[in-house]
Design a protein around this motif. Structure first.
Motif, PDB file in Angstrom:
ATOM      1  N   GLN A 294       0.833  -1.203   0.000  1.00  0.00           N
ATOM      2  CA  GLN A 294       0.000   0.000   0.000  1.00  0.00           C
ATOM      3  C   GLN A 294       0.873   1.261   0.000  1.00  0.00           C
ATOM      4  OE1 GLN A 294      -3.409  -0.483   2.970  1.00  0.00           O
ATOM      5  NE2 GLN A 294      -2.185  -2.305   3.357  1.00  0.00           N
ATOM      6  N   LEU A 295       1.974   1.230   0.742  1.00  0.00           N
ATOM      7  CA  LEU A 295       2.863   2.387   0.785  1.00  0.00           C
ATOM      8  C   LEU A 295       3.540   2.605  -0.568  1.00  0.00           C
ATOM      9  CD1 LEU A 295       4.433   1.831   4.315  1.00  0.00           C
ATOM     10  CD2 LEU A 295       2.955   3.733   3.631  1.00  0.00           C
ATOM     11  N   GLN A 296       3.970   1.517  -1.213  1.00  0.00           N
ATOM     12  CA  GLN A 296       4.558   1.655  -2.546  1.00  0.00           C
ATOM     13  C   GLN A 296       3.533   2.200  -3.536  1.00  0.00           C
ATOM     14  OE1 GLN A 296       7.297  -1.644  -3.895  1.00  0.00           O
ATOM     15  NE2 GLN A 296       6.607  -2.562  -1.982  1.00  0.00           N
ATOM     16  N   ALA A 297       2.289   1.762  -3.390  1.00  0.00           N
ATOM     17  CA  ALA A 297       1.227   2.269  -4.268  1.00  0.00           C
ATOM     18  C   ALA A 297       0.996   3.757  -4.022  1.00  0.00           C
ATOM     19  CB  ALA A 297      -0.062   1.482  -4.036  1.00  0.00           C
ATOM     20  N   ALA A 298       1.060   4.173  -2.763  1.00  0.00           N
ATOM     21  CA  ALA A 298       0.875   5.586  -2.445  1.00  0.00           C
ATOM     22  C   ALA A 298       1.985   6.429  -3.070  1.00  0.00           C
ATOM     23  CB  ALA A 298       0.841   5.782  -0.931  1.00  0.00           C
ATOM     24  N   ILE A 299       3.220   5.919  -3.044  1.00  0.00           N
ATOM     25  CA  ILE A 299       4.340   6.624  -3.678  1.00  0.00           C
ATOM     26  C   ILE A 299       4.104   6.735  -5.188  1.00  0.00           C
ATOM     27  CG2 ILE A 299       6.808   6.460  -4.227  1.00  0.00           C
ATOM     28  CD1 ILE A 299       7.117   5.101  -1.427  1.00  0.00           C
ATOM     29  N   ALA A 300       3.679   5.637  -5.791  1.00  0.00           N
ATOM     30  CA  ALA A 300       3.397   5.645  -7.234  1.00  0.00           C
ATOM     31  C   ALA A 300       2.290   6.643  -7.559  1.00  0.00           C
ATOM     32  CB  ALA A 300       3.010   4.247  -7.705  1.00  0.00           C
ATOM     33  N   ALA A 301       1.290   6.747  -6.675  1.00  0.00           N
ATOM     34  CA  ALA A 301       0.185   7.675  -6.913  1.00  0.00           C
ATOM     35  C   ALA A 301       0.662   9.128  -6.875  1.00  0.00           C
ATOM     36  CB  ALA A 301      -0.917   7.455  -5.874  1.00  0.00           C
ATOM     37  N   VAL A 302       1.571   9.445  -5.954  1.00  0.00           N
ATOM     38  CA  VAL A 302       2.093  10.814  -5.888  1.00  0.00           C
ATOM     39  C   VAL A 302       2.806  11.170  -7.191  1.00  0.00           C
ATOM     40  CG1 VAL A 302       3.676  12.386  -4.697  1.00  0.00           C
ATOM     41  CG2 VAL A 302       2.296  10.768  -3.373  1.00  0.00           C
ATOM     42  N   HIS A 303       3.606  10.234  -7.706  1.00  0.00           N
ATOM     43  CA  HIS A 303       4.283  10.465  -8.989  1.00  0.00           C
ATOM     44  C   HIS A 303       3.263  10.643 -10.112  1.00  0.00           C
ATOM     45  CE1 HIS A 303       8.516  10.072  -8.068  1.00  0.00           C
ATOM     46  NE2 HIS A 303       8.315   8.952  -7.402  1.00  0.00           N
ATOM     47  N   ASP A 304       2.261   9.759 -10.148  1.00  0.00           N
ATOM     48  CA  ASP A 304       1.313   9.760 -11.266  1.00  0.00           C
ATOM     49  C   ASP A 304       0.431  10.995 -11.278  1.00  0.00           C
ATOM     50  OD1 ASP A 304       2.401   7.345 -11.835  1.00  0.00           O
ATOM     51  OD2 ASP A 304       0.541   6.188 -11.741  1.00  0.00           O
ATOM     52  N   GLU A 305       0.134  11.530 -10.109  1.00  0.00           N
ATOM     53  CA  GLU A 305      -0.791  12.666 -10.043  1.00  0.00           C
ATOM     54  C   GLU A 305      -0.087  14.010 -10.208  1.00  0.00           C
ATOM     55  OE1 GLU A 305      -4.600  11.343  -7.485  1.00  0.00           O
ATOM     56  OE2 GLU A 305      -2.798  11.616  -6.268  1.00  0.00           O
ATOM     57  N   ALA A 306       1.256  14.009 -10.223  1.00  0.00           N
ATOM     58  CA  ALA A 306       1.989  15.259 -10.438  1.00  0.00           C
ATOM     59  C   ALA A 306       1.877  15.664 -11.904  1.00  0.00           C
ATOM     60  CB  ALA A 306       3.452  15.091 -10.051  1.00  0.00           C
ATOM     61  N   PRO A 307       1.492  16.897 -12.198  1.00  0.00           N
ATOM     62  CA  PRO A 307       1.342  17.313 -13.598  1.00  0.00           C
ATOM     63  C   PRO A 307       2.667  17.390 -14.345  1.00  0.00           C
ATOM     64  CG  PRO A 307       1.033  19.179 -12.120  1.00  0.00           C
ATOM     65  CD  PRO A 307       1.097  17.960 -11.262  1.00  0.00           C
ATOM     66  N   SER A 308       3.773  17.504 -13.608  1.00  0.00           N
ATOM     67  CA  SER A 308       5.095  17.554 -14.228  1.00  0.00           C
ATOM     68  C   SER A 308       6.112  17.028 -13.227  1.00  0.00           C
ATOM     69  CB  SER A 308       5.465  18.984 -14.626  1.00  0.00           C
ATOM     70  OG  SER A 308       5.603  19.804 -13.467  1.00  0.00           O
ATOM     71  N   ALA A 309       7.305  16.714 -13.719  1.00  0.00           N
ATOM     72  CA  ALA A 309       8.352  16.233 -12.816  1.00  0.00           C
ATOM     73  C   ALA A 309       8.684  17.296 -11.773  1.00  0.00           C
ATOM     74  CB  ALA A 309       9.601  15.873 -13.620  1.00  0.00           C
ATOM     75  N   GLU A 310       8.693  18.561 -12.187  1.00  0.00           N
ATOM     76  CA  GLU A 310       9.033  19.661 -11.280  1.00  0.00           C
ATOM     77  C   GLU A 310       7.979  19.839 -10.187  1.00  0.00           C
ATOM     78  OE1 GLU A 310      11.060  19.761 -14.958  1.00  0.00           O
ATOM     79  OE2 GLU A 310       8.888  19.885 -14.606  1.00  0.00           O
ATOM     80  N   ALA A 311       6.738  19.449 -10.483  1.00  0.00           N
ATOM     81  CA  ALA A 311       5.644  19.634  -9.520  1.00  0.00           C
ATOM     82  C   ALA A 311       5.503  18.456  -8.563  1.00  0.00           C
ATOM     83  CB  ALA A 311       4.331  19.863 -10.272  1.00  0.00           C
ATOM     84  N   THR A 312       6.375  17.457  -8.663  1.00  0.00           N
ATOM     85  CA  THR A 312       6.286  16.272  -7.806  1.00  0.00           C
ATOM     86  C   THR A 312       6.443  16.660  -6.338  1.00  0.00           C
ATOM     87  OG1 THR A 312       7.210  14.889  -9.561  1.00  0.00           O
ATOM     88  CG2 THR A 312       7.267  14.000  -7.321  1.00  0.00           C
ATOM     89  N   ASP A 313       5.578  16.111  -5.500  1.00  0.00           N
ATOM     90  CA  ASP A 313       5.607  16.407  -4.064  1.00  0.00           C
ATOM     91  C   ASP A 313       6.650  15.512  -3.386  1.00  0.00           C
ATOM     92  OD1 ASP A 313       5.163  16.898  -1.395  1.00  0.00           O
ATOM     93  OD2 ASP A 313       2.984  16.755  -1.508  1.00  0.00           O
ATOM     94  N   TRP A 314       7.928  15.895  -3.522  1.00  0.00           N
ATOM     95  CA  TRP A 314       9.008  15.075  -2.971  1.00  0.00           C
ATOM     96  C   TRP A 314       8.981  14.965  -1.450  1.00  0.00           C
ATOM     97  CZ3 TRP A 314      11.472  11.510  -5.438  1.00  0.00           C
ATOM     98  CH2 TRP A 314      11.613  11.599  -6.833  1.00  0.00           C
ATOM     99  N   PRO A 315       8.623  16.003  -0.691  1.00  0.00           N
ATOM    100  CA  PRO A 315       8.513  15.814   0.763  1.00  0.00           C
ATOM    101  C   PRO A 315       7.528  14.707   1.147  1.00  0.00           C
ATOM    102  CG  PRO A 315       8.617  18.148   0.249  1.00  0.00           C
ATOM    103  CD  PRO A 315       8.478  17.426  -1.067  1.00  0.00           C
ATOM    104  N   GLN A 316       6.395  14.633   0.426  1.00  0.00           N
ATOM    105  CA  GLN A 316       5.431  13.574   0.718  1.00  0.00           C
ATOM    106  C   GLN A 316       6.016  12.210   0.355  1.00  0.00           C
ATOM    107  OE1 GLN A 316       1.619  13.946  -1.228  1.00  0.00           O
ATOM    108  NE2 GLN A 316       0.772  12.131  -0.227  1.00  0.00           N
ATOM    109  N   ILE A 317       6.710  12.135  -0.769  1.00  0.00           N
ATOM    110  CA  ILE A 317       7.331  10.871  -1.167  1.00  0.00           C
ATOM    111  C   ILE A 317       8.382  10.451  -0.146  1.00  0.00           C
ATOM    112  CG2 ILE A 317       8.885   9.833  -2.882  1.00  0.00           C
ATOM    113  CD1 ILE A 317       7.334  11.334  -5.038  1.00  0.00           C
TER     114      ILE A 317
END
Length: 414
Positions: A294-317
């Protein structure tokens, strides 16, 4: 249902149900599995031309039972004895039972018990994978061998050894209970996870991915989720596969070259798979204890929902990787956390984490560790050291696309 693809989908759905029924009736897994494989091959040849029968599962069970009787007779003749249980029942009665598609015995679905048997801890991990794909997935030995880039004879030996282990150990279709059931379910999930990973990033060969494996892993995990709908980690595993596989169309360029996540065209990601994975994860996370899938899926979801690489929520990841390292610590998790640390706290902080991993002799020459070190050195502007690390990583990977990508990275740095 018409068309070769439709027939193949139907056969893969029926395969574990037919094998489960045959094993439950006769108990001889190796002969039953061989008989079912021959029935599947016969159907794959006949149904596209003659049409799918009204009761496809009953048809397969009838043909498989006939082949089972033939195999038992052949084995009895070779061993000069007539003690096989199938011969204790006249052929006519066996075939009548098999053809009765409305019988409760035929309608019963033993798919979960079959998965448990194929993933028994007495079998080696490679054997579990091979047997699951053949017995539950309905793939032929040739298909499995091709997907894993090994000779068909090698894969045949692997499957044969697995079936011999089941016979010698007296392992049965009886489902495990209690703690044993929990442990075996974890083994099943792990096997499906390994199959998916091999499909998403092939460990060797000229192609980066083996889509037939990742697609089959998703299909089997969907089936497992239907069988154990209340198991949160199974739901998490399915969500992880969907969210990860959604990016597969953008992972390679027009010539099969590897495209890193930060450079991928997010418009070509599969929005349907992302939406399904996010929705599944949303239903799963609030239900109690959160596990590694579930945690790996949550990480994948953060990547997938970011509109761009620059907008990725790295603190959450990074926060999710810290939870994952606590829930299921292993070097690969730490390696991925190092990247998140670098994105949040700077490349030097990430490199400090990698230094600890490099102290492990088994991991020190792992191409992923070397490639990550090269990437972080590049971010620091240390081009010469980064190029050396990229070349070293290229020497240690067995994947041709990864080798070309790493070599090109080194070339660009001079």
């Amino acid at each position: 249902m018409t068309g070769t693809q439709g027939v193949e989908d139907l056969l893969r759905t029926c395969a574990p149900q037919v094998l489960g029924a045959l094993v439950r009736r006769h108990g001889t897994f190796d002969l039953c599995e061989d008989a079912v494989q021959e029935a599947l091959i016969a159907a794959a040849r006949q149904w596209p031309e003659d049409g799918v029968p009204e009761h496809p599962r009953g048809w397969l069970l009838t043909v498989a039972t006939r082949r089972f009787v033939d195999l038992v007779r052949a084995e009895a003749a070779r061993r000069r004895r007539e003690d096989a249980v199938a011969l204790a029942t006249p052929d006519s009665e066996l075939l009548a039972r098999a053809a009765d598609d409305d019988a409760p015995d035929t309608d019963r679905d033993d798919s979960l018990s079959l998965l448990f048997l194929c993933c028994h801890p007495d079998l080696s991990p490679p054997s579990r994978i091979a047997l699951t794909l053949r017995a539950v997935g309905g793939l032929t030995t040739a298909q499995i061998a091709a997907a894993f880039l090994v000779p068909e004879s090698t894969m045949a030996q692997r499957i044969s050894r697995a079936k011999q282990t089941i016979r010698a150990g007296g392992l049965s279709l009886a489902p495990p209970e209690g703690e044993d059931r929990t442990a075996r379910l974890a083994e099943v999930r792990h096997v499906l996870y390994l199959v998916f990973n091999e499909g998403y990033t092939a460990s060797g060969g000229d192609a980066l991915t083996a889509p037939e494996l990742s697609t089959e892993a998703i299909r089997l995990t969907r089936m497992l989720h239907r069988l154990v709908p209340d198991d949160a980690e199974t739901a998490g595993l399915l969500a992880l596969m969907l969210l990860t596989d959604a990016r597969r169309p953008a992972r390679t360029g027009p010539h099969g070259e590897l495209v890193p996540l930060a450079e991928q065209d997010r418009g070509s990601w599969d929005g349907g798979l992302i939406a399904e994975g996010v929705e599944l994860l949303g239903r799963t996370l609030p239900r109690g204890r959160v596990g590694p899938y579930q945690l790996q899926a949550a990480i994948a979801a953060v990547h997938d929902e970011a509109p761009s690489a620059e907008a990725t929520d790295w603190p959450q990841i990074l926060a999710l990787y810290e939870l994952l390292e606590h829930a299921g610590p292993n070097p690969m998790v730490t390696l991925n956390r190092a990247v998140a640390v670098a994105m949040v706290h700077g490349p030097r902080a990430g490199l400090d984490l990698l230094d600890g991993l490099a102290a492990d002799r088994l991991l020190a020459r792992n191409h992923r560790l070397l490639a990550t070190r090269a990437h972080l050195l590049e971010l620091l502007g240390e081009k010469e050291d980064a190029a050396l690390a990229y070349r070293e990583a290229a020497r240690h990977t067995t994947s041709a696309p990864e080798r070309r990508h790493l070599t090109e990275r080194a070339r660009r740095l001079g």
